[in-house]
Design an enzyme around this catalytic site. Structure first.
Site, PDB file in Angstrom:
ATOM      1  N   CYS A  83      21.531   3.348   3.507  1.00  0.00           N
ATOM      2  CA  CYS A  83      20.189   3.096   2.984  1.00  0.00           C
ATOM      3  C   CYS A  83      20.259   2.248   1.703  1.00  0.00           C
ATOM      4  O   CYS A  83      20.540   1.056   1.789  1.00  0.00           O
ATOM      5  CB  CYS A  83      19.477   4.440   2.790  1.00  0.00           C
ATOM      6  SG  CYS A  83      17.689   4.295   2.802  1.00  0.00           S
TER       7      CYS A  83
ATOM      8  N   GLU B 135      24.287  11.913   6.109  1.00  0.00           N
ATOM      9  CA  GLU B 135      24.748  13.049   5.273  1.00  0.00           C
ATOM     10  C   GLU B 135      23.695  14.155   5.193  1.00  0.00           C
ATOM     11  O   GLU B 135      23.985  15.252   4.732  1.00  0.00           O
ATOM     12  CB  GLU B 135      25.127  12.559   3.866  1.00  0.00           C
ATOM     13  CG  GLU B 135      23.977  12.301   2.909  1.00  0.00           C
ATOM     14  CD  GLU B 135      23.178  11.032   3.212  1.00  0.00           C
ATOM     15  OE1 GLU B 135      23.504  10.306   4.169  1.00  0.00           O
ATOM     16  OE2 GLU B 135      22.192  10.776   2.482  1.00  0.00           O
TER      17      GLU B 135
ATOM     18  N   HIS C 212      20.079   8.378   7.025  1.00  0.00           N
ATOM     19  CA  HIS C 212      20.934   9.234   6.188  1.00  0.00           C
ATOM     20  C   HIS C 212      21.758  10.225   7.012  1.00  0.00           C
ATOM     21  O   HIS C 212      21.326  11.371   7.203  1.00  0.00           O
ATOM     22  CB  HIS C 212      20.060  10.028   5.213  1.00  0.00           C
ATOM     23  CG  HIS C 212      19.518   9.209   4.094  1.00  0.00           C
ATOM     24  ND1 HIS C 212      20.118   9.142   2.860  1.00  0.00           N
ATOM     25  CD2 HIS C 212      18.441   8.409   4.030  1.00  0.00           C
ATOM     26  CE1 HIS C 212      19.433   8.330   2.078  1.00  0.00           C
ATOM     27  NE2 HIS C 212      18.402   7.866   2.761  1.00  0.00           N
TER      28      HIS C 212
HETATM   29  N1  GLN Z   1      13.960   2.395  -0.669  1.00  0.00           N
HETATM   30  C1  GLN Z   1      15.157   2.696  -1.411  1.00  0.00           C
HETATM   31  C2  GLN Z   1      15.657   1.444  -2.108  1.00  0.00           C
HETATM   32  O1  GLN Z   1      15.099   0.408  -1.886  1.00  0.00           O
HETATM   33  C3  GLN Z   1      16.244   3.248  -0.509  1.00  0.00           C
HETATM   34  C4  GLN Z   1      15.873   4.622  -0.025  1.00  0.00           C
HETATM   35  C5  GLN Z   1      17.021   5.478   0.348  1.00  0.00           C
HETATM   36  O2  GLN Z   1      18.183   5.203   0.039  1.00  0.00           O
HETATM   37  N2  GLN Z   1      16.682   6.566   0.970  1.00  0.00           N
HETATM   38  O3  GLN Z   1      16.589   1.505  -2.844  1.00  0.00           O
END
Ligand code: GLN
Length: 205
Positions: A86, A185, A183
């Site tokens: 992410c 994890e 995610h």
């Molecule tokens: N939207 C977040 C960002 O731009 C990422 C979100 C996440 O890691 N769950 O950093």
């Protein structure tokens, strides 16, 4: 040889990833350890690294200020396996836009040739879970947890697409680099962490 795994511990889902990597090391019966790493010196000692989800602008700013951004970039370019989750995948990318605010200036590793849209599935309250598949790496079914997740609108010719959800690219791989929008994890399924630990073991030995 014992492998040193690190989880970048600047901001975000650090402990959850340490637990998942540890579980993967144990399940694969590999000789290795996993610790949180933050400083350039700590990062220089790891063989494989998870960059966790969290907030990419914060991870970027703080890692630039403490000097770890350049060490990270050098190590990944030299072939260190990395799993970017992410915000971690956002950090790896070359081109980032936010779905709502458009182009923003944030420090990035600028390593993975992908065009990425931040917050592509909406904000925190639009978080969701869905079954996804990563067939090409032997994971036919996985519970994808999407929290302010990015998606990828375009990839460079040498970047492999591992998964799509609703026509949007949500997982990619290029040699030693894996990026996922969801995610792993936050689930009890360690198959993606196992894939990463195994990749590190293969590339290192
Ligand atoms: N939207 C977040 C960002 O731009 C990422 C979100 C996440 O890691 N769950 O950093």
């Amino acid at each position: 040889m014992s492998l040193n795994f690190g989880v970048l511990s600047i901001q975000g889902d650090v402990l959850e990833n340490i637990f998942s990597v540890k579980a993967a090391i144990d399940a694969l019966d590999i000789d290795g350890t996993v610790v949180g790493v933050r400083t350039p010196d700590e990062i220089s000692k790891v063989d494989g690294l998870v960059i966790p989800g969290g907030e990419s602008t914060t991870i970027g700013q703080l890692s630039m200020v403490n000097g770890s951004l350049t060490v990270l970039k050098d190590k990944i370019e030299q072939g260190m396996p990395v799993l970017g989750i992410c915000a971690g995948m956002i950090m790896l990318s070359k081109t980032v836009q936010d779905k709502v605010v458009g182009k923003i200036n944030q420090p990035l590793l600028d390593i993975l040739d992908i065009k990425l849209e931040r917050n592509s599935f909406g904000r925190q309250r639009e978080s969701f879970e869905s079954d996804i598949s990563l067939n090409s790496i032997g994971i036919p079914s996985f519970n994808g947890v999407f929290i302010r997740a990015p998606s990828i609108s375009d990839v460079g010719s040498d970047v492999e697409i591992l998964s799509k959800f609703n026509e949007k690219i949500i997982a990619v791989k290029k040699n030693n680099i894996i990026g996922v929008a969801f995610h792993p994890e936050l689930t009890s399924d360690i198959s993606l962490h196992k894939y990463f630990v195994n990749l590190t073991n293969t590339l290192k030995n």
